[in-house]
Design a protein around this motif. Structure first.
Motif: not given
Length: 463
Positions: A314-316, A321-324, A354-355, A379-380
Protein backbone atom coordinates in the motif's frame (compact mmCIF):
# COMPACT_ATOMS: atom_id res chain seq x y z
CA UNK A 1 -19.52 92.76 -0.58
CA UNK A 2 -20.88 90.92 2.43
CA UNK A 3 -18.87 88.26 4.29
CA UNK A 4 -21.10 85.45 2.95
CA UNK A 5 -20.22 86.46 -0.64
CA UNK A 6 -16.47 86.52 -0.09
CA UNK A 7 -14.26 83.96 -1.81
CA UNK A 8 -11.63 82.26 0.34
CA UNK A 9 -8.78 80.64 -1.64
CA UNK A 10 -6.45 78.15 0.10
CA UNK A 11 -3.38 76.62 -1.63
CA UNK A 12 -0.49 74.49 -0.35
CA UNK A 13 2.21 75.91 -2.61
CA UNK A 14 3.31 79.55 -3.00
CA UNK A 15 1.03 81.32 -5.45
CA UNK A 16 0.90 84.64 -7.28
CA UNK A 17 -2.74 85.77 -7.57
CA UNK A 18 -4.35 88.28 -9.91
CA UNK A 19 -8.04 89.12 -10.20
CA UNK A 20 -10.17 90.69 -12.90
CA UNK A 21 -13.88 91.26 -12.61
CA UNK A 22 -16.07 90.75 -15.66
CA UNK A 23 -19.60 91.51 -14.69
CA UNK A 24 -20.46 89.05 -11.97
CA UNK A 25 -17.62 86.59 -12.75
CA UNK A 26 -14.40 86.40 -10.78
CA UNK A 27 -11.38 85.01 -12.66
CA UNK A 28 -8.20 83.93 -10.80
CA UNK A 29 -4.88 83.12 -12.42
CA UNK A 30 -2.74 80.77 -10.35
CA UNK A 31 0.98 80.54 -11.00
CA UNK A 32 3.37 78.28 -9.01
CA UNK A 33 6.54 79.96 -7.85
CA UNK A 34 8.30 76.51 -7.76
CA UNK A 35 10.12 75.18 -10.82
CA UNK A 36 8.51 72.35 -12.80
CA UNK A 37 9.16 68.81 -11.57
CA UNK A 38 12.04 67.30 -13.62
CA UNK A 39 10.24 64.13 -14.71
CA UNK A 40 12.99 63.23 -17.16
CA UNK A 41 15.48 62.81 -14.28
CA UNK A 42 13.16 60.35 -12.54
CA UNK A 43 12.75 58.38 -15.78
CA UNK A 44 16.54 58.25 -16.16
CA UNK A 45 16.87 56.82 -12.63
CA UNK A 46 14.26 54.13 -13.38
CA UNK A 47 16.07 53.21 -16.60
CA UNK A 48 19.43 52.95 -14.79
CA UNK A 49 17.90 50.71 -12.10
CA UNK A 50 16.49 48.43 -14.80
CA UNK A 51 19.91 48.17 -16.43
CA UNK A 52 21.58 47.34 -13.11
CA UNK A 53 19.06 44.57 -12.44
CA UNK A 54 19.85 43.07 -15.83
CA UNK A 55 23.61 43.34 -15.44
CA UNK A 56 23.90 42.02 -11.87
CA UNK A 57 22.31 38.57 -11.41
CA UNK A 58 22.72 35.82 -8.81
CA UNK A 59 24.45 33.65 -11.42
CA UNK A 60 27.09 36.32 -12.04
CA UNK A 61 27.63 36.92 -8.34
CA UNK A 62 28.49 33.23 -7.77
CA UNK A 63 30.53 32.69 -10.96
CA UNK A 64 33.82 33.72 -9.34
CA UNK A 65 33.10 31.49 -6.33
CA UNK A 66 32.60 28.51 -8.65
CA UNK A 67 35.84 29.26 -10.52
CA UNK A 68 37.86 29.67 -7.31
CA UNK A 69 36.39 26.47 -5.91
CA UNK A 70 37.16 24.64 -9.16
CA UNK A 71 40.74 25.95 -9.18
CA UNK A 72 41.24 24.94 -5.56
CA UNK A 73 40.00 21.42 -6.25
CA UNK A 74 42.24 21.06 -9.33
CA UNK A 75 45.33 22.20 -7.39
CA UNK A 76 44.65 19.74 -4.57
CA UNK A 77 44.14 16.98 -7.14
CA UNK A 78 47.46 17.87 -8.80
CA UNK A 79 49.27 17.77 -5.44
CA UNK A 80 47.81 14.34 -4.73
CA UNK A 81 48.90 13.04 -8.15
CA UNK A 82 52.44 14.41 -7.78
CA UNK A 83 52.71 12.92 -4.29
CA UNK A 84 51.56 9.54 -5.61
CA UNK A 85 54.08 9.66 -8.46
CA UNK A 86 56.89 10.49 -6.03
CA UNK A 87 56.05 7.44 -3.96
CA UNK A 88 56.00 5.21 -7.06
CA UNK A 89 59.22 6.69 -8.55
CA UNK A 90 61.87 4.13 -9.46
CA UNK A 91 65.34 5.43 -10.19
CA UNK A 92 64.29 9.11 -10.21
CA UNK A 93 62.51 8.57 -13.54
CA UNK A 94 58.83 9.23 -14.13
CA UNK A 95 56.89 7.39 -16.77
CA UNK A 96 56.21 9.48 -19.85
CA UNK A 97 52.49 8.84 -19.54
CA UNK A 98 52.42 10.08 -15.94
CA UNK A 99 54.32 13.22 -16.86
CA UNK A 100 51.89 13.82 -19.70
CA UNK A 101 48.96 13.56 -17.27
CA UNK A 102 50.55 16.19 -15.02
CA UNK A 103 51.24 18.38 -18.04
CA UNK A 104 47.57 18.22 -19.05
CA UNK A 105 46.48 19.04 -15.50
CA UNK A 106 48.77 22.09 -15.49
CA UNK A 107 47.25 23.24 -18.78
CA UNK A 108 43.74 22.90 -17.30
CA UNK A 109 44.80 24.85 -14.20
CA UNK A 110 46.27 27.60 -16.41
CA UNK A 111 43.03 27.74 -18.39
CA UNK A 112 41.10 28.15 -15.14
CA UNK A 113 43.48 30.91 -14.01
CA UNK A 114 43.05 32.76 -17.29
CA UNK A 115 39.28 32.48 -17.08
CA UNK A 116 39.34 33.63 -13.45
CA UNK A 117 41.49 36.66 -14.38
CA UNK A 118 39.18 37.62 -17.23
CA UNK A 119 36.11 37.22 -15.05
CA UNK A 120 37.68 39.19 -12.18
CA UNK A 121 38.63 42.08 -14.47
CA UNK A 122 35.15 42.12 -15.99
CA UNK A 123 33.49 42.17 -12.57
CA UNK A 124 35.86 44.87 -11.31
CA UNK A 125 34.83 47.09 -14.22
CA UNK A 126 31.17 46.26 -13.59
CA UNK A 127 31.61 47.11 -9.90
CA UNK A 128 33.18 50.49 -10.71
CA UNK A 129 30.45 51.36 -13.20
CA UNK A 130 27.70 50.27 -10.82
CA UNK A 131 29.23 52.27 -7.96
CA UNK A 132 29.31 55.42 -10.08
CA UNK A 133 25.72 54.86 -11.27
CA UNK A 134 24.52 54.32 -7.70
CA UNK A 135 26.14 57.57 -6.59
CA UNK A 136 24.51 59.44 -9.49
CA UNK A 137 21.12 57.92 -8.65
CA UNK A 138 21.52 58.84 -4.97
CA UNK A 139 22.38 62.45 -5.85
CA UNK A 140 19.44 62.67 -8.26
CA UNK A 141 16.96 61.25 -5.74
CA UNK A 142 18.16 63.70 -3.07
CA UNK A 143 17.57 66.51 -5.56
CA UNK A 144 14.09 65.21 -6.45
CA UNK A 145 13.14 64.82 -2.80
CA UNK A 146 13.26 68.61 -2.44
CA UNK A 147 9.97 68.69 -4.37
CA UNK A 148 8.32 66.58 -1.64
CA UNK A 149 6.89 69.53 0.31
CA UNK A 150 4.46 67.34 2.25
CA UNK A 151 7.29 64.99 3.36
CA UNK A 152 5.58 61.87 1.97
CA UNK A 153 8.92 60.09 1.43
CA UNK A 154 10.09 60.95 4.93
CA UNK A 155 6.92 59.43 6.40
CA UNK A 156 7.27 56.33 4.22
CA UNK A 157 10.80 55.70 5.47
CA UNK A 158 9.60 56.11 9.03
CA UNK A 159 6.79 53.62 8.39
CA UNK A 160 9.27 51.11 6.93
CA UNK A 161 11.48 51.43 10.01
CA UNK A 162 8.48 50.82 12.29
CA UNK A 163 7.48 47.75 10.22
CA UNK A 164 11.00 46.31 10.55
CA UNK A 165 10.90 46.82 14.30
CA UNK A 166 7.51 45.08 14.46
CA UNK A 167 8.83 42.12 12.44
CA UNK A 168 11.76 41.77 14.84
CA UNK A 169 9.37 41.80 17.78
CA UNK A 170 7.21 39.20 16.06
CA UNK A 171 10.23 36.93 15.53
CA UNK A 172 11.09 37.17 19.20
CA UNK A 173 7.51 36.34 20.22
CA UNK A 174 7.37 33.39 17.80
CA UNK A 175 10.73 31.96 18.84
CA UNK A 176 10.50 28.32 19.87
CA UNK A 177 12.49 25.88 21.91
CA UNK A 178 15.60 24.56 20.11
CA UNK A 179 15.73 21.48 17.91
CA UNK A 180 16.22 18.13 19.66
CA UNK A 181 19.71 17.50 21.03
CA UNK A 182 21.33 14.51 19.35
CA UNK A 183 22.87 12.54 22.19
CA UNK A 184 26.26 10.80 21.84
CA UNK A 185 24.28 7.63 21.19
CA UNK A 186 22.96 9.26 18.03
CA UNK A 187 26.41 10.42 16.84
CA UNK A 188 27.30 13.31 19.11
CA UNK A 189 26.72 16.30 16.82
CA UNK A 190 24.45 18.18 19.19
CA UNK A 191 21.34 19.95 17.94
CA UNK A 192 20.94 21.54 14.53
CA UNK A 193 20.77 25.30 14.90
CA UNK A 194 21.08 26.67 11.37
CA UNK A 195 21.83 26.04 7.71
CA UNK A 196 24.27 28.42 6.02
CA UNK A 197 25.17 28.99 2.41
CA UNK A 198 24.91 28.28 -0.35
CA UNK A 199 28.49 27.05 -0.34
CA UNK A 200 28.36 25.72 -3.93
CA UNK A 201 25.99 26.97 -6.63
CA UNK A 202 26.36 25.99 -10.28
CA UNK A 203 24.31 25.13 -13.33
CA UNK A 204 24.98 21.61 -14.63
CA UNK A 205 26.29 20.96 -18.14
CA UNK A 206 22.76 19.88 -19.09
CA UNK A 207 21.47 23.46 -18.79
CA UNK A 208 18.11 24.68 -17.52
CA UNK A 209 16.04 22.25 -19.61
CA UNK A 210 16.31 19.52 -16.97
CA UNK A 211 14.89 20.73 -13.64
CA UNK A 212 14.76 17.28 -11.97
CA UNK A 213 17.84 15.40 -10.82
CA UNK A 214 20.12 14.49 -7.94
CA UNK A 215 23.79 14.63 -7.03
CA UNK A 216 26.25 14.24 -4.19
CA UNK A 217 29.02 12.10 -2.74
CA UNK A 218 29.00 8.47 -1.67
CA UNK A 219 28.25 8.48 2.06
CA UNK A 220 30.35 5.30 2.50
CA UNK A 221 32.80 5.21 -0.42
CA UNK A 222 35.07 2.33 -1.37
CA UNK A 223 38.83 3.02 -1.06
CA UNK A 224 40.00 5.24 -3.91
CA UNK A 225 36.56 6.78 -4.53
CA UNK A 226 36.56 9.25 -1.63
CA UNK A 227 36.79 12.32 -3.89
CA UNK A 228 34.24 11.25 -6.48
CA UNK A 229 30.95 13.04 -7.09
CA UNK A 230 27.92 11.59 -8.86
CA UNK A 231 25.15 13.25 -10.86
CA UNK A 232 21.87 11.90 -12.24
CA UNK A 233 19.70 14.18 -14.39
CA UNK A 234 16.25 12.93 -15.34
CA UNK A 235 16.44 13.46 -19.09
CA UNK A 236 13.45 11.33 -20.13
CA UNK A 237 10.21 13.31 -19.59
CA UNK A 238 11.90 14.75 -16.45
CA UNK A 239 10.79 11.53 -14.74
CA UNK A 240 13.24 8.75 -15.66
CA UNK A 241 16.98 8.16 -15.85
CA UNK A 242 19.07 5.20 -16.97
CA UNK A 243 22.68 6.14 -16.17
CA UNK A 244 24.86 7.68 -13.48
CA UNK A 245 27.51 10.25 -14.34
CA UNK A 246 30.60 10.43 -12.09
CA UNK A 247 33.36 13.02 -11.79
CA UNK A 248 36.76 12.77 -10.12
CA UNK A 249 36.38 16.03 -8.17
CA UNK A 250 33.84 18.74 -7.44
CA UNK A 251 35.61 21.16 -9.76
CA UNK A 252 35.44 18.76 -12.71
CA UNK A 253 31.72 18.31 -12.04
CA UNK A 254 31.17 22.07 -12.00
CA UNK A 255 33.18 22.52 -15.19
CA UNK A 256 31.85 19.34 -16.86
CA UNK A 257 35.33 17.87 -17.42
CA UNK A 258 36.04 14.15 -17.85
CA UNK A 259 32.80 12.46 -16.78
CA UNK A 260 32.38 8.69 -16.57
CA UNK A 261 28.92 7.31 -17.39
CA UNK A 262 27.66 4.03 -15.94
CA UNK A 263 24.46 2.70 -17.55
CA UNK A 264 21.77 0.83 -15.65
CA UNK A 265 19.93 -0.02 -18.87
CA UNK A 266 20.24 0.83 -22.52
CA UNK A 267 17.00 2.81 -22.78
CA UNK A 268 14.41 4.86 -20.88
CA UNK A 269 12.05 3.99 -19.33
CA UNK A 270 12.33 0.25 -18.78
CA UNK A 271 12.68 -2.28 -15.97
CA UNK A 272 15.06 -1.16 -13.21
CA UNK A 273 15.58 2.36 -14.57
CA UNK A 274 15.39 5.30 -12.17
CA UNK A 275 11.99 6.86 -11.48
CA UNK A 276 11.85 10.22 -9.74
CA UNK A 277 14.66 12.50 -8.57
CA UNK A 278 15.22 11.05 -5.10
CA UNK A 279 18.19 8.69 -4.79
CA UNK A 280 21.43 8.26 -2.80
CA UNK A 281 24.83 6.64 -3.26
CA UNK A 282 26.07 4.42 -0.43
CA UNK A 283 28.83 1.80 -0.50
CA UNK A 284 29.33 2.15 -4.28
CA UNK A 285 25.64 1.39 -4.90
CA UNK A 286 22.81 3.69 -6.00
CA UNK A 287 19.48 3.36 -4.17
CA UNK A 288 16.36 4.63 -5.95
CA UNK A 289 12.70 3.97 -6.79
CA UNK A 290 12.50 1.19 -9.41
CA UNK A 291 10.53 2.09 -12.53
CA UNK A 292 6.76 1.64 -12.18
CA UNK A 293 6.86 -0.36 -8.91
CA UNK A 294 6.71 0.15 -5.15
CA UNK A 295 10.20 -1.37 -4.82
CA UNK A 296 13.62 -0.08 -3.84
CA UNK A 297 16.36 -0.71 -6.39
CA UNK A 298 20.01 -1.20 -5.45
CA UNK A 299 22.36 -0.74 -8.43
CA UNK A 300 25.90 -1.99 -7.82
CA UNK A 301 28.27 0.37 -9.64
CA UNK A 302 31.01 -2.27 -9.96
CA UNK A 303 29.06 -5.36 -11.08
CA UNK A 304 26.30 -3.28 -12.75
CA UNK A 305 23.72 -5.61 -11.27
CA UNK A 306 20.35 -4.63 -9.78
CA UNK A 307 18.79 -6.05 -6.62
CA UNK A 308 15.40 -5.03 -5.26
CA UNK A 309 13.32 -5.06 -2.11
CA UNK A 310 9.59 -4.31 -2.10
CA UNK A 311 7.93 -1.81 0.21
CA UNK A 312 4.50 -2.66 1.69
CA UNK A 313 1.98 -3.05 -1.15
CA UNK A 314 0.00 0.00 0.00
CA UNK A 315 3.06 2.27 -0.28
CA UNK A 316 2.62 5.19 -2.64
CA UNK A 317 4.31 5.18 -6.03
CA UNK A 318 3.64 6.54 -9.55
CA UNK A 319 2.82 9.99 -8.17
CA UNK A 320 0.30 8.89 -5.53
CA UNK A 321 1.99 10.56 -2.54
CA UNK A 322 4.55 13.04 -3.96
CA UNK A 323 6.17 15.95 -2.20
CA UNK A 324 4.17 19.16 -2.76
CA UNK A 325 3.20 22.62 -1.62
CA UNK A 326 0.25 24.88 -2.41
CA UNK A 327 1.84 26.11 -5.62
CA UNK A 328 2.91 22.85 -7.24
CA UNK A 329 3.61 19.13 -6.95
CA UNK A 330 7.09 17.63 -7.33
CA UNK A 331 6.18 14.79 -9.65
CA UNK A 332 7.22 11.18 -8.93
CA UNK A 333 8.73 11.99 -5.55
CA UNK A 334 6.74 9.27 -3.77
CA UNK A 335 9.92 7.72 -2.39
CA UNK A 336 12.73 9.73 -0.87
CA UNK A 337 16.09 8.22 0.09
CA UNK A 338 18.40 9.50 2.80
CA UNK A 339 21.82 8.68 4.24
CA UNK A 340 23.33 9.26 7.66
CA UNK A 341 26.08 7.64 9.74
CA UNK A 342 24.09 4.44 10.13
CA UNK A 343 23.28 3.82 6.46
CA UNK A 344 20.31 4.23 4.10
CA UNK A 345 16.66 5.08 4.76
CA UNK A 346 13.64 5.22 2.48
CA UNK A 347 10.90 7.76 3.27
CA UNK A 348 7.45 7.24 1.74
CA UNK A 349 3.72 7.28 2.56
CA UNK A 350 1.11 4.54 2.69
CA UNK A 351 -2.66 4.32 2.66
CA UNK A 352 -2.65 2.36 5.94
CA UNK A 353 -0.90 5.37 7.52
CA UNK A 354 -3.44 7.76 5.89
CA UNK A 355 -0.90 9.27 3.48
CA UNK A 356 1.44 10.16 6.34
CA UNK A 357 5.20 9.69 6.20
CA UNK A 358 6.71 6.30 6.94
CA UNK A 359 10.45 5.75 7.53
CA UNK A 360 12.09 2.39 6.81
CA UNK A 361 15.73 1.47 7.37
CA UNK A 362 17.30 -0.21 4.33
CA UNK A 363 19.97 -2.75 5.17
CA UNK A 364 22.62 -2.42 2.48
CA UNK A 365 23.19 -6.13 1.96
CA UNK A 366 22.92 -7.72 -1.48
CA UNK A 367 20.02 -7.99 -1.99
CA UNK A 368 18.87 -5.17 0.32
CA UNK A 369 16.27 -5.80 3.01
CA UNK A 370 14.00 -3.56 5.07
CA UNK A 371 14.54 -3.61 8.81
CA UNK A 372 12.95 -1.28 11.35
CA UNK A 373 10.03 0.95 10.29
CA UNK A 374 8.56 4.05 11.95
CA UNK A 375 5.16 5.66 11.26
CA UNK A 376 4.73 9.41 11.70
CA UNK A 377 1.81 11.85 11.76
CA UNK A 378 3.38 14.08 9.09
CA UNK A 379 1.25 14.23 5.92
CA UNK A 380 3.59 13.73 2.99
CA UNK A 381 1.91 16.16 0.59
CA UNK A 382 2.59 19.04 3.01
CA UNK A 383 6.33 18.40 2.71
CA UNK A 384 8.80 19.43 0.00
CA UNK A 385 11.85 17.40 1.10
CA UNK A 386 13.25 15.21 3.87
CA UNK A 387 16.71 14.17 5.06
CA UNK A 388 18.20 12.20 7.96
CA UNK A 389 20.85 13.28 10.48
CA UNK A 390 21.97 10.86 13.21
CA UNK A 391 18.69 8.94 13.22
CA UNK A 392 16.51 12.08 13.16
CA UNK A 393 14.24 12.80 10.20
CA UNK A 394 14.04 16.47 9.16
CA UNK A 395 11.29 17.73 6.85
CA UNK A 396 11.14 20.99 4.89
CA UNK A 397 8.34 23.08 3.45
CA UNK A 398 8.07 25.87 0.87
CA UNK A 399 7.65 29.33 2.40
CA UNK A 400 8.26 31.46 -0.69
CA UNK A 401 10.55 31.68 -3.72
CA UNK A 402 13.51 32.65 -1.54
CA UNK A 403 13.09 30.62 1.66
CA UNK A 404 12.68 26.89 2.41
CA UNK A 405 11.99 26.06 6.05
CA UNK A 406 12.98 23.03 8.11
CA UNK A 407 9.90 22.77 10.28
CA UNK A 408 9.59 19.15 11.46
CA UNK A 409 11.65 16.42 13.11
CA UNK A 410 11.04 12.80 14.04
CA UNK A 411 13.54 11.12 16.36
CA UNK A 412 13.74 7.40 15.58
CA UNK A 413 15.39 6.74 18.96
CA UNK A 414 12.70 8.34 21.12
CA UNK A 415 9.75 8.46 18.65
CA UNK A 416 9.36 12.16 19.49
CA UNK A 417 7.79 14.41 16.83
CA UNK A 418 8.03 18.18 16.59
CA UNK A 419 6.41 20.65 14.20
CA UNK A 420 7.85 23.88 15.61
CA UNK A 421 11.31 24.15 14.06
CA UNK A 422 12.00 27.36 12.17
CA UNK A 423 15.36 26.80 10.49
CA UNK A 424 15.48 28.72 7.21
CA UNK A 425 17.37 27.80 4.04
CA UNK A 426 18.13 30.61 1.59
CA UNK A 427 17.23 29.37 -1.90
CA UNK A 428 18.92 30.38 -5.14
CA UNK A 429 16.06 28.99 -7.25
CA UNK A 430 12.35 28.71 -6.32
CA UNK A 431 12.03 24.91 -6.10
CA UNK A 432 14.25 22.35 -4.38
CA UNK A 433 13.62 19.00 -6.12
CA UNK A 434 16.22 16.97 -4.20
CA UNK A 435 17.94 17.26 -0.82
CA UNK A 436 20.20 14.86 1.09
CA UNK A 437 22.60 15.11 4.02
CA UNK A 438 26.08 13.60 3.76
CA UNK A 439 27.60 12.58 7.12
CA UNK A 440 31.15 12.74 5.73
CA UNK A 441 31.22 16.53 5.25
CA UNK A 442 27.98 17.58 7.05
CA UNK A 443 26.69 19.25 3.89
CA UNK A 444 23.21 19.29 2.40
CA UNK A 445 23.35 18.39 -1.31
CA UNK A 446 20.53 20.08 -3.21
CA UNK A 447 19.26 19.92 -6.80
CA UNK A 448 17.22 23.07 -7.38
CA UNK A 449 15.63 23.79 -10.77
CA UNK A 450 18.65 22.43 -12.75
CA UNK A 451 21.23 23.94 -10.36
CA UNK A 452 23.45 21.95 -7.99
CA UNK A 453 23.82 23.56 -4.57
CA UNK A 454 25.41 22.72 -1.21
CA UNK A 455 24.62 24.12 2.23
CA UNK A 456 26.51 23.74 5.48
CA UNK A 457 24.63 22.40 8.50
CA UNK A 458 25.49 23.95 11.84
CA UNK A 459 25.17 22.08 15.14
CA UNK A 460 25.53 23.14 18.75
CA UNK A 461 28.00 20.91 20.49
CA UNK A 462 26.89 18.68 23.35
CA UNK A 463 28.11 20.16 26.63
Amino acid sequence: MSQSNMFILMVIIPLILSQSVRGKDCVCELQSSDPAFPENKLLNVEFTVSQCNGNITSEKMTEIDSLVLGLQQRIWQLLDNVSMLEKEDNGNLYAAVSLRIIELELVEIQDLLNKLNRTTNKYQLLSEQTSAELQDMEDTMEELEKFDHTQVMLKQRENQRIKRDLERCKDVLNSTKPAPTLSPGHCGLGRMVSVSGPRTYSLTVYGTSYPYGAWGRDANPTPGDENKYWLVVLSSSIVHGNFIRQYGTLSTLILGIGPTDTYISSSNPTTNTIQGPNMVMYGNALYYNCYNTYSVCQFNMTTRSVSTVALPNDAGYNNKFPFAHLGTTYIYTDMDFATDVSGVYVIYASTSNFGNVVISKVETSDPPVLSQTWSTSLHKKTVTNTFMVCGVLYATRYLDKEIEEIFYTYDTKTNEERYDLRIHIKKMQPNIKYMNYNPRDHLLYVYSDAYIVTYETMFQEVQ
